[in-house]
Design a protein around this motif. Structure first.
Motif, PDB file in Angstrom:
ATOM      1  N   ALA A  13       0.833  -1.196   0.000  1.00  0.00           N
ATOM      2  CA  ALA A  13       0.000   0.000   0.000  1.00  0.00           C
ATOM      3  C   ALA A  13       0.872   1.253   0.000  1.00  0.00           C
ATOM      4  O   ALA A  13       1.939   1.302   0.607  1.00  0.00           O
ATOM      5  N   THR A  14       0.404   2.280  -0.695  1.00  0.00           N
ATOM      6  CA  THR A  14       1.104   3.563  -0.736  1.00  0.00           C
ATOM      7  C   THR A  14       0.096   4.667  -1.042  1.00  0.00           C
ATOM      8  O   THR A  14      -1.102   4.409  -1.187  1.00  0.00           O
ATOM      9  N   ILE A  15       0.581   5.901  -1.128  1.00  0.00           N
ATOM     10  CA  ILE A  15      -0.260   7.058  -1.450  1.00  0.00           C
ATOM     11  C   ILE A  15       0.279   7.698  -2.724  1.00  0.00           C
ATOM     12  O   ILE A  15       1.487   7.950  -2.844  1.00  0.00           O
ATOM     13  N   ASP A  16      -0.594   7.962  -3.693  1.00  0.00           N
ATOM     14  CA  ASP A  16      -0.123   8.575  -4.940  1.00  0.00           C
ATOM     15  C   ASP A  16       0.057  10.086  -4.790  1.00  0.00           C
ATOM     16  O   ASP A  16      -0.171  10.652  -3.711  1.00  0.00           O
ATOM     17  N   SER A  17       0.437  10.749  -5.863  1.00  0.00           N
ATOM     18  CA  SER A  17       0.733  12.185  -5.822  1.00  0.00           C
ATOM     19  C   SER A  17      -0.491  13.036  -5.505  1.00  0.00           C
ATOM     20  O   SER A  17      -0.371  14.193  -5.091  1.00  0.00           O
ATOM     21  N   ASN A  18      -1.677  12.469  -5.693  1.00  0.00           N
ATOM     22  CA  ASN A  18      -2.911  13.192  -5.394  1.00  0.00           C
ATOM     23  C   ASN A  18      -3.427  12.908  -3.978  1.00  0.00           C
ATOM     24  O   ASN A  18      -4.517  13.354  -3.608  1.00  0.00           O
ATOM     25  N   GLY A  19      -2.634  12.138  -3.230  1.00  0.00           N
ATOM     26  CA  GLY A  19      -3.046  11.808  -1.869  1.00  0.00           C
ATOM     27  C   GLY A  19      -4.035  10.672  -1.779  1.00  0.00           C
ATOM     28  O   GLY A  19      -4.619  10.419  -0.713  1.00  0.00           O
ATOM     29  N   GLU A  20      -4.222   9.948  -2.865  1.00  0.00           N
ATOM     30  CA  GLU A  20      -5.166   8.829  -2.885  1.00  0.00           C
ATOM     31  C   GLU A  20      -4.446   7.517  -2.595  1.00  0.00           C
ATOM     32  O   GLU A  20      -3.313   7.313  -3.046  1.00  0.00           O
ATOM     33  N   PRO A  21      -5.100   6.616  -1.855  1.00  0.00           N
ATOM     34  CA  PRO A  21      -4.478   5.320  -1.576  1.00  0.00           C
ATOM     35  C   PRO A  21      -4.365   4.471  -2.836  1.00  0.00           C
ATOM     36  O   PRO A  21      -5.302   4.419  -3.638  1.00  0.00           O
ATOM     37  N   THR A  22      -3.232   3.841  -3.000  1.00  0.00           N
ATOM     38  CA  THR A  22      -3.013   2.970  -4.147  1.00  0.00           C
ATOM     39  C   THR A  22      -1.997   1.901  -3.747  1.00  0.00           C
ATOM     40  O   THR A  22      -1.702   1.742  -2.560  1.00  0.00           O
ATOM     41  N   THR A  23      -1.488   1.174  -4.686  1.00  0.00           N
ATOM     42  CA  THR A  23      -0.474   0.158  -4.404  1.00  0.00           C
ATOM     43  C   THR A  23       0.686   0.308  -5.377  1.00  0.00           C
ATOM     44  O   THR A  23       0.564   0.941  -6.427  1.00  0.00           O
ATOM     45  N   ARG A  24       1.803  -0.265  -5.006  1.00  0.00           N
ATOM     46  CA  ARG A  24       2.987  -0.276  -5.863  1.00  0.00           C
ATOM     47  C   ARG A  24       3.719  -1.587  -5.634  1.00  0.00           C
ATOM     48  O   ARG A  24       3.470  -2.300  -4.650  1.00  0.00           O
TER      49      ARG A  24
END
Length: 272
Positions: free
Chosen positions: A109-120
């Motif tokens: 889990a991580t946070i993208d540049s827009n502050g939205e939760p995502t994965t990498r």
């Protein structure tokens, strides 16, 4: 009259107490779970050293890699090792390139540049991700059971190394007569309550194929993954032993020097 009545009641109470004290007690009903429960099998492990004494032993790197393979292909479907980082696998003999390849198979889990939760994709600095997001999700997926994280399992149980091996190899279809086993549980006398919700994870020979040609048997799988979980629980085991041996040698030498100094200092006094 009231005093006589009170005295009679008191005497009756005392007689009842005395009668109960001298009567033989009924034998307690045997606890079937305690009778069926077995202590872990005592195995010989490379990390325990000669004589299984726990000193001078080192991990068998090939066995650790096989154990990681068993965990990855079998155990990781339900159990996490969230206290272990991918880069820690270097201690098992994996190269940096191999670690990067292994890590890239996982999503974290991580946070993208827009502050939205995502994965990498995971990197060597990440820890192995949780299999389930939380306990509720785990129980929902596992029919009410909550598969524990295995990172510290061999330290969390009494005689943990032998316990894990015995549990993995202790499943039996031969349920003793009179023992109540729910349909959703499995009989394993090495588990504390005898009934265990986890199906036999090492179900058959050939379940995992070893690249080094080691016999692909359930017993070998159990030994290898147990050794791997011993490492996850105490990755600095070998360093601790090396430090302990060095300290003991230092103390022996200092004791000898101290004794020789004592003889030297007090030699003339004793002669006088």
């Amino acid at each position: 009259m009231i005093r006589l009545g009170a005295l009679a009641v008191g005497l009756l109470f005392v007689l009842n107490v005395l009668w109960g004290a001298v009567q033989p007690r009924e034998a307690e009903a045997p606890n079937m779970a305690e009778e069926l429960h077995k202590h872990p099998k005592q195995m010989v492990w490379a990390h325990n050293g000669p004589g299984n004494l726990g000193i001078f032993g080192t991990f068998d790197r090939a066995q650790l890699q096989r154990g990681f393979q068993v965990y990855k292909e079998v155990c990781s479907a339900c159990h996490s090792i969230n206290r272990v980082a991918f880069r820690d696998l270097a201690d098992l003999g994996y190269t940096e390139a191999q670690i990067k390849t292994i890590a890239a198979e996982y999503e974290v889990a991580t946070i993208d540049s827009n502050g939205e939760p995502t994965t990498r994709k995971a990197t060597g600095a990440d820890k192995f991700p949780l299999v389930y997001a939380n306990e509720a999700a785990a129980r929902a997926a596992q029919n009410g059971a909550n598969p524990p994280d295995l990172s510290l399992m061999t330290k969390a149980r009494h005689d943990g190394v032998n316990y894990v091996y015995s549990l993995l190899t202790g499943y039996s279809d031969d349920v003793p007569k009179g023992w109540n086993k729910p349909e959703t549980s499995y009989y394993n006398p090495y588990f504390h309550s005898i009934n265990i919700a986890m199906p036999p994870p090492l179900a058959a020979d050939g379940q995992v194929t070893y690249a080094d040609g080691t016999a692909a048997t359930t017993d070998q799988y159990a030994k290898d993954v147990t050794a791997f979980l011993t490492w996850t629980a105490e990755p600095k085991l070998e360093n601790r032993k090396e430090t302990g041996v060095a300290v003991i040698l230092f103390l022996i030498i200092m004791t000898g020097l101290g004794y020789l100094s004592y003889r030297k200092v007090w030699a003339d006094v004793k002669k006088a």
